[in-house]
Design a protein around this motif. Structure first.
Motif, PDB file in Angstrom:
ATOM      1  N   VAL A   1      96.818  18.767 -37.161  1.00 21.91           N
ATOM      2  CA  VAL A   1      97.575  17.859 -36.311  1.00 21.91           C
ATOM      3  C   VAL A   1      98.568  17.088 -37.177  1.00 21.91           C
ATOM      4  CG1 VAL A   1      97.473  15.878 -34.778  1.00 21.91           C
ATOM      5  CG2 VAL A   1      95.660  17.615 -34.709  1.00 21.91           C
ATOM      6  N   GLN A   2      99.793  17.037 -36.740  1.00 25.39           N
ATOM      7  CA  GLN A   2     100.825  16.275 -37.450  1.00 25.39           C
ATOM      8  C   GLN A   2     101.355  15.177 -36.554  1.00 25.39           C
ATOM      9  OE1 GLN A   2     103.732  19.179 -38.702  1.00 25.39           O
ATOM     10  NE2 GLN A   2     102.645  19.553 -40.611  1.00 25.39           N
ATOM     11  N   LEU A   3     101.547  14.007 -37.147  1.00 19.71           N
ATOM     12  CA  LEU A   3     102.165  12.893 -36.453  1.00 19.71           C
ATOM     13  C   LEU A   3     103.517  12.631 -37.080  1.00 19.71           C
ATOM     14  CD1 LEU A   3      99.154  10.388 -36.178  1.00 19.71           C
ATOM     15  CD2 LEU A   3      99.885  12.112 -34.525  1.00 19.71           C
ATOM     16  N   GLN A   4     104.540  12.507 -36.266  1.00 16.35           N
ATOM     17  CA  GLN A   4     105.884  12.283 -36.761  1.00 16.35           C
ATOM     18  C   GLN A   4     106.411  10.975 -36.197  1.00 16.35           C
ATOM     19  OE1 GLN A   4     107.798  14.216 -39.031  1.00 16.35           O
ATOM     20  NE2 GLN A   4     108.992  12.332 -38.948  1.00 16.35           N
ATOM     21  N   ALA A   5     106.576   9.996 -37.073  1.00 13.49           N
ATOM     22  CA  ALA A   5     107.100   8.706 -36.653  1.00 13.49           C
ATOM     23  C   ALA A   5     108.614   8.678 -36.816  1.00 13.49           C
ATOM     24  CB  ALA A   5     106.474   7.587 -37.465  1.00 13.49           C
ATOM     25  N   SER A   6     109.283   8.023 -35.906  1.00 10.71           N
ATOM     26  CA  SER A   6     110.737   7.894 -35.970  1.00 10.71           C
ATOM     27  C   SER A   6     111.160   6.618 -35.264  1.00 10.71           C
ATOM     28  CB  SER A   6     111.411   9.110 -35.316  1.00 10.71           C
ATOM     29  OG  SER A   6     111.055   9.194 -33.945  1.00 10.71           O
ATOM     30  N   GLY A   7     112.444   6.308 -35.410  1.00 17.51           N
ATOM     31  CA  GLY A   7     112.994   5.155 -34.700  1.00 17.51           C
ATOM     32  C   GLY A   7     113.232   3.937 -35.553  1.00 17.51           C
ATOM     33  N   GLY A   8     112.821   3.979 -36.795  1.00 13.69           N
ATOM     34  CA  GLY A   8     113.062   2.845 -37.664  1.00 13.69           C
ATOM     35  C   GLY A   8     114.528   2.719 -38.002  1.00 13.69           C
ATOM     36  N   GLY A   9     114.862   1.613 -38.598  1.00 13.75           N
ATOM     37  CA  GLY A   9     116.239   1.386 -38.972  1.00 13.75           C
ATOM     38  C   GLY A   9     116.480  -0.070 -39.257  1.00 13.75           C
ATOM     39  N   LEU A  10     117.735  -0.441 -39.247  1.00 12.24           N
ATOM     40  CA  LEU A  10     118.136  -1.808 -39.537  1.00 12.24           C
ATOM     41  C   LEU A  10     118.423  -2.546 -38.235  1.00 12.24           C
ATOM     42  CD1 LEU A  10     119.006  -3.974 -41.605  1.00 12.24           C
ATOM     43  CD2 LEU A  10     121.306  -2.976 -41.518  1.00 12.24           C
ATOM     44  N   ALA A  11     117.849  -3.727 -38.109  1.00  5.16           N
ATOM     45  CA  ALA A  11     118.099  -4.562 -36.942  1.00  5.16           C
ATOM     46  C   ALA A  11     118.304  -6.000 -37.394  1.00  5.16           C
ATOM     47  CB  ALA A  11     116.928  -4.484 -35.960  1.00  5.16           C
ATOM     48  N   GLN A  12     119.016  -6.738 -36.600  1.00  2.00           N
ATOM     49  CA  GLN A  12     119.188  -8.159 -36.879  1.00  2.00           C
ATOM     50  C   GLN A  12     118.033  -8.941 -36.280  1.00  2.00           C
ATOM     51  OE1 GLN A  12     123.078  -9.280 -35.428  1.00  2.00           O
ATOM     52  NE2 GLN A  12     124.019  -8.753 -37.384  1.00  2.00           N
ATOM     53  N   ALA A  13     117.771 -10.081 -36.853  1.00  2.00           N
ATOM     54  CA  ALA A  13     116.745 -10.957 -36.297  1.00  2.00           C
ATOM     55  C   ALA A  13     117.064 -11.243 -34.834  1.00  2.00           C
ATOM     56  CB  ALA A  13     116.662 -12.253 -37.086  1.00  2.00           C
ATOM     57  N   GLY A  14     116.045 -11.134 -34.002  1.00  2.00           N
ATOM     58  CA  GLY A  14     116.229 -11.309 -32.575  1.00  2.00           C
ATOM     59  C   GLY A  14     116.518 -10.021 -31.838  1.00  2.00           C
TER      60      GLY A  14
ATOM     61  N   SER B   1     116.083  -5.631 -31.255  1.00  2.00           N
ATOM     62  CA  SER B   1     114.993  -4.757 -30.804  1.00  2.00           C
ATOM     63  C   SER B   1     115.102  -3.381 -31.446  1.00  2.00           C
ATOM     64  CB  SER B   1     115.047  -4.593 -29.275  1.00  2.00           C
ATOM     65  OG  SER B   1     114.898  -5.835 -28.619  1.00  2.00           O
ATOM     66  N   LEU B   2     113.966  -2.752 -31.550  1.00  2.00           N
ATOM     67  CA  LEU B   2     113.876  -1.361 -31.971  1.00  2.00           C
ATOM     68  C   LEU B   2     112.715  -0.725 -31.222  1.00  2.00           C
ATOM     69  CD1 LEU B   2     114.226  -1.465 -35.888  1.00  2.00           C
ATOM     70  CD2 LEU B   2     115.853  -0.435 -34.284  1.00  2.00           C
ATOM     71  N   ARG B   3     112.806   0.571 -31.011  1.00  2.00           N
ATOM     72  CA  ARG B   3     111.692   1.305 -30.408  1.00  2.00           C
ATOM     73  C   ARG B   3     111.273   2.415 -31.353  1.00  2.00           C
ATOM     74  NH1 ARG B   3     110.923   4.735 -24.821  1.00  2.00           N
ATOM     75  NH2 ARG B   3     112.146   6.282 -25.982  1.00  2.00           N
ATOM     76  N   LEU B   4     110.040   2.372 -31.779  1.00  2.00           N
ATOM     77  CA  LEU B   4     109.487   3.419 -32.622  1.00  2.00           C
ATOM     78  C   LEU B   4     108.796   4.454 -31.750  1.00  2.00           C
ATOM     79  CD1 LEU B   4     107.882   1.293 -35.493  1.00  2.00           C
ATOM     80  CD2 LEU B   4     110.254   2.043 -35.223  1.00  2.00           C
ATOM     81  N   SER B   5     108.852   5.692 -32.210  1.00  2.00           N
ATOM     82  CA  SER B   5     108.177   6.785 -31.512  1.00  2.00           C
ATOM     83  C   SER B   5     107.260   7.508 -32.485  1.00  2.00           C
ATOM     84  CB  SER B   5     109.187   7.780 -30.945  1.00  2.00           C
ATOM     85  OG  SER B   5     110.048   7.168 -30.014  1.00  2.00           O
ATOM     86  N   CYS B   6     106.188   8.049 -31.961  1.00  2.00           N
ATOM     87  CA  CYS B   6     105.261   8.853 -32.760  1.00  2.00           C
ATOM     88  C   CYS B   6     104.895  10.075 -31.941  1.00  2.00           C
ATOM     89  CB  CYS B   6     104.018   8.048 -33.113  1.00  2.00           C
ATOM     90  SG  CYS B   6     102.757   8.983 -34.001  1.00  2.00           S
ATOM     91  N   ALA B   7     105.332  11.218 -32.401  1.00  2.00           N
ATOM     92  CA  ALA B   7     105.065  12.469 -31.694  1.00  2.00           C
ATOM     93  C   ALA B   7     103.942  13.218 -32.387  1.00  2.00           C
ATOM     94  CB  ALA B   7     106.330  13.315 -31.657  1.00  2.00           C
ATOM     95  N   ALA B   8     103.012  13.714 -31.592  1.00  2.00           N
ATOM     96  CA  ALA B   8     101.892  14.483 -32.126  1.00  2.00           C
ATOM     97  C   ALA B   8     102.108  15.964 -31.867  1.00  2.00           C
ATOM     98  CB  ALA B   8     100.590  14.027 -31.482  1.00  2.00           C
ATOM     99  N   SER B   9     101.736  16.785 -32.826  1.00  2.00           N
ATOM    100  CA  SER B   9     101.922  18.233 -32.689  1.00  2.00           C
ATOM    101  C   SER B   9     100.898  18.851 -31.747  1.00  2.00           C
ATOM    102  CB  SER B   9     101.835  18.907 -34.057  1.00  2.00           C
ATOM    103  OG  SER B   9     100.565  18.669 -34.642  1.00  2.00           O
TER     104      SER B   9
ATOM    105  N   GLY C   1     100.962   9.497 -39.718  1.00  2.78           N
ATOM    106  CA  GLY C   1     102.323   9.950 -39.847  1.00  2.78           C
ATOM    107  C   GLY C   1     102.891   9.466 -41.171  1.00  2.78           C
ATOM    108  N   ARG C   2     104.082   9.928 -41.518  1.00  6.84           N
ATOM    109  CA  ARG C   2     104.678   9.596 -42.812  1.00  6.84           C
ATOM    110  C   ARG C   2     105.234   8.188 -42.878  1.00  6.84           C
ATOM    111  NH1 ARG C   2     107.954  14.432 -45.806  1.00  6.84           N
ATOM    112  NH2 ARG C   2     106.168  15.722 -46.295  1.00  6.84           N
TER     113      ARG C   2
END
Length: 118
Positions: free
Chosen positions: A1-14, A16-24, A109-110
Motif C-alpha cells: 500500500v502506498q500513500l501519496q500526500a500532496s497539496g503543500g506549498g506556500l501560504a500567507q498567514a490567514g 488556506s491550503l488543502r492537503l490530499s492523501c491518496a492510497a493505492s 506517505g512521504r
C-alpha cells in the motif's frame, strides 16, 4: 500500500491550503487515517485523524481551523487548513493504521511541505 500526500506549498498567514492523501489500495474502510506534521528538531505530532467510522480528532491548535475528511470511494483523504499561522509550517505526513485487531500495518506517505509566511 502506498500513500501519496500532496497539496503543500506556500501560504500567507490567514490563508488556506488543502492537503490530499491518496492510497493505492482502498484501506479506508478498515483504517484510521491521520495527518501528522514535523518540524526540524521536533518529534512528529498528530494533527488530525479520522476513523473508519468517521470519528474525528484534532490537536488543540488545529481545532476550529482544520478539517479532516475522506472520500472512501476515491481512496483519498483531505486536510482543509484555514486561518493558517506561521507555526503551522511543517512537513505534513499522512498515515494509515488498522481499526480492526486482526490487521497490523502502519503506512506513511512521504510528506508534503507547508510553509506559512507572516
Amino acid at each position: 500500500v502506498q500513500l501519496q500526500a500532496s497539496g503543500g506549498g506556500l501560504a500567507q498567514a490567514g490563508g488556506s491550503l488543502r492537503l490530499s492523501c491518496a492510497a493505492s489500495v482502498n484501506i479506508f474502510v478498515i483504517s484510521t487515517m491521520a495527518w501528522y506534521r514535523q518540524t526540524p528538531g521536533k518529534e512528529r505530532e498528530l494533527v488530525a485523524s479520522i476513523s473508519s467510522g468517521g470519528a474525528t480528532r484534532y490537536i488543540d491548535s488545529a481545532k476550529g481551523r482544520f478539517s479532516i475528511s475522506r472520500d472512501n470511494r476515491q481512496t483519498t483523504m483531505y486536510l482543509q487548513m484555514s486561518s493558517l499561522k506561521p507555526e503551522d509550517t511543517a512537513v505534513y505526513y499522512c498515515n494509515a493504521r488498522p481499526d480492526i485487531p486482526s490487521r497490523r500495518y502502519d503506512y506513511w506517505g512521504r510528506g508534503t511541505l507547508v510553509t506559512v509566511s507572516s
